[in-house]
Write an enzyme that holds these catalytic residues in place. Structure first.
Site, PDB file in Angstrom:
ATOM      1  CG  HIS A 102      -2.071  -0.867   1.371  1.00  0.00           C
ATOM      2  ND1 HIS A 102      -2.795  -1.326   0.459  1.00  0.00           N
ATOM      3  CD2 HIS A 102      -2.343  -1.802   2.483  1.00  0.00           C
ATOM      4  CE1 HIS A 102      -3.335  -2.637   0.392  1.00  0.00           C
ATOM      5  NE2 HIS A 102      -3.052  -2.661   1.871  1.00  0.00           N
ATOM      6  NE  ARG A 114     -14.262  -1.830  -4.102  1.00  0.00           N
ATOM      7  CZ  ARG A 114     -14.711  -2.159  -3.321  1.00  0.00           C
ATOM      8  NH1 ARG A 114     -13.884  -2.383  -2.093  1.00  0.00           N
ATOM      9  NH2 ARG A 114     -15.994  -2.811  -3.013  1.00  0.00           N
TER      10      ARG A 114
HETATM   11  S1  PPS Z   1      -7.059  -4.917   2.091  1.00  0.00           S
HETATM   12  O1  PPS Z   1      -7.408  -5.431   3.412  1.00  0.00           O
HETATM   13  O2  PPS Z   1      -6.564  -3.606   2.079  1.00  0.00           O
HETATM   14  O3  PPS Z   1      -5.816  -5.955   1.642  1.00  0.00           O
HETATM   15  O4  PPS Z   1      -8.402  -5.227   1.272  1.00  0.00           O
HETATM   16  P1  PPS Z   1      -8.515  -5.336  -0.451  1.00  0.00           P
HETATM   17  O5  PPS Z   1      -8.219  -6.728  -0.583  1.00  0.00           O
HETATM   18  O6  PPS Z   1      -7.616  -4.433  -1.038  1.00  0.00           O
HETATM   19  O7  PPS Z   1     -10.091  -5.162  -0.480  1.00  0.00           O
HETATM   20  C1  PPS Z   1     -11.220  -5.615   0.111  1.00  0.00           C
HETATM   21  C2  PPS Z   1     -12.398  -5.657  -0.697  1.00  0.00           C
HETATM   22  O8  PPS Z   1     -12.209  -6.232  -1.848  1.00  0.00           O
HETATM   23  C3  PPS Z   1     -13.309  -7.099  -1.920  1.00  0.00           C
HETATM   24  N1  PPS Z   1     -12.976  -8.468  -2.693  1.00  0.00           N
HETATM   25  C4  PPS Z   1     -13.516  -8.710  -3.987  1.00  0.00           C
HETATM   26  N2  PPS Z   1     -14.640  -8.423  -4.718  1.00  0.00           N
HETATM   27  C5  PPS Z   1     -14.910  -9.147  -5.801  1.00  0.00           C
HETATM   28  N3  PPS Z   1     -14.230 -10.114  -6.191  1.00  0.00           N
HETATM   29  C6  PPS Z   1     -13.011 -10.625  -5.434  1.00  0.00           C
HETATM   30  N4  PPS Z   1     -12.536 -11.824  -5.839  1.00  0.00           N
HETATM   31  C7  PPS Z   1     -12.860  -9.890  -4.263  1.00  0.00           C
HETATM   32  N5  PPS Z   1     -11.610 -10.235  -3.370  1.00  0.00           N
HETATM   33  C8  PPS Z   1     -12.119  -9.229  -2.345  1.00  0.00           C
HETATM   34  C9  PPS Z   1     -13.591  -7.298  -0.640  1.00  0.00           C
HETATM   35  O9  PPS Z   1     -15.103  -7.988  -0.452  1.00  0.00           O
HETATM   36  C10 PPS Z   1     -13.463  -5.821  -0.152  1.00  0.00           C
HETATM   37  O10 PPS Z   1     -14.540  -5.126  -0.603  1.00  0.00           O
HETATM   38  P2  PPS Z   1     -16.030  -4.793   0.162  1.00  0.00           P
HETATM   39  O11 PPS Z   1     -16.743  -3.961  -0.710  1.00  0.00           O
HETATM   40  O12 PPS Z   1     -15.798  -4.468   1.694  1.00  0.00           O
HETATM   41  O13 PPS Z   1     -16.875  -6.028   0.204  1.00  0.00           O
END
Ligand code: PPS
Length: 276
Positions: free
Chosen positions: A97, A119
């Site tokens: 990050h 995003r």
């Molecule tokens: S972190 O903790 O910063 O590493 O989180 P990060 O992985 O960047 O982001 C988490 C959000 O991504 C969603 N997510 C996904 N969405 C769609 N498809 C897939 N495969 C996927 N994997 C992770 C996850 O649900 C989190 O978003 P939200 O809106 O909270 O659901």
């Protein structure tokens, strides 16, 4: 686990001082085939990591050595992890990050490939809010309204300072409209040639439902409270949708967000000061 003892540019690090942190980052030995996964938190880091891991594993076959290196070594500037990094086989996939300016210098001079996932910042804010709310190891958050105000008052260093290097990297948008196309684009960028069946398989493995299901089976590392990629994965896969912000933002909050975000994007000294 090393305790987080100081913050630099608003990010907690496990080094003792900024001087030590910068020295640590500068001493990182990059390899030309290192691949960096760059993201602002809650922008889809795990999704991207899963795609990359599977691309390399598929390319190398079942016995391949594709390795995903977890965020903490660079994100938290932990020198104790550098030895582990040195021993990893190539290609190393390194999520972070950190903003561009803070990245270890060798990653830039060796022109390592970087994939930057972006995003809608409103969805990112909502995701972060729930992550704080659901994670007992993180500070307690107030109501959504108060959280959003704090988010908007933050220095936003990550989002802003990531933007200027758009042209130097592959930028992947968190969009679920055509995930197969996203996987294809990444494989082309990395020069990993796969069949369409293999691409479809990777798309399936990196879908939200599949990843969520896998996460339920994993053991929780209760000792790791900070680094999302190694902590309780069950908290990561919350909703996985685009546009959840509409269920949280009032009309006034939406207007305020657009105004503040626009102002910061235009006036960021940090963003302007990036040199290539
Ligand atoms: S972190 O903790 O910063 O590493 O989180 P990060 O992985 O960047 O982001 C988490 C959000 O991504 C969603 N997510 C996904 N969405 C769609 N498809 C897939 N495969 C996927 N994997 C992770 C996850 O649900 C989190 O978003 P939200 O809106 O909270 O659901």
């Amino acid at each position: 686990q090393s305790a987080l003892v100081h913050t630099f540019n608003g990010i907690p690090f496990s080094t003792r001082s900024s001087k030590e942190l910068l020295h640590t980052l500068d001493s990182f030995e990059a390899r030309e085939d290192d691949v960096l996964l760059v993201s602002y938190p809650k922008s889809g880091t795990h999704w991207l990591a899963e795609i990359l891991k599977n691309l390399y594993r598929t390319q190398q076959g079942a016995n391949g050595c594709g390795t995903v290196t977890l965020t903490s070594p660079i994100e938290f500037g932990d020198p104790s992890k550098y030895e582990d990094l040195r021993n990893l086989p190539s290609p190393r996939l390194i999520p972070t990050h950190l903003n561009y300016k803070m990245l270890p210098v060798q990653l830039k001079t060796k022109k390592c490939k970087m994939i930057y996932i972006i995003r809608n910042p409103k969805d990112t804010a909502v995701s972060l809010y729930h992550y704080y709310k659901d994670n007992p190891n993180l500070p307690t958050v107030d109501k959504w309204t108060t959280f959003l105000e704090k988010f908007l008052n933050g220095d936003g260093h990550c989002i802003l300072s990531h933007f200027p290097f758009y042209n130097e990297t592959f930028v992947l948008e968190f969009s679920l409209q055509d995930p197969t196309e996203s996987v294809e684009q990444i494989s082309t960028f990395l020069g990993v040639n796969l069949t369409s069946e293999q691409i479809d398989d990777i798309t399936r493995k990196s879908s939200f439902n599949e990843m969520k299901e896998q996460a339920q089976k994993e053991k929780v590392d209760a000792n790791n409270t900070v680094c999302a990629l190694t902590s309780n994965k069950r908290l990561i896969f919350r909703k996985g949708t685009v546009g959840d912000w509409k269920n949280h933002f009032s009309t006034r909050q939406n207007k305020l967000f657009d105004e503040r975000f626009g102002e910061r994007m235009n006036s960021s000294e940090l963003a302007k000061s990036i040199e290539y």
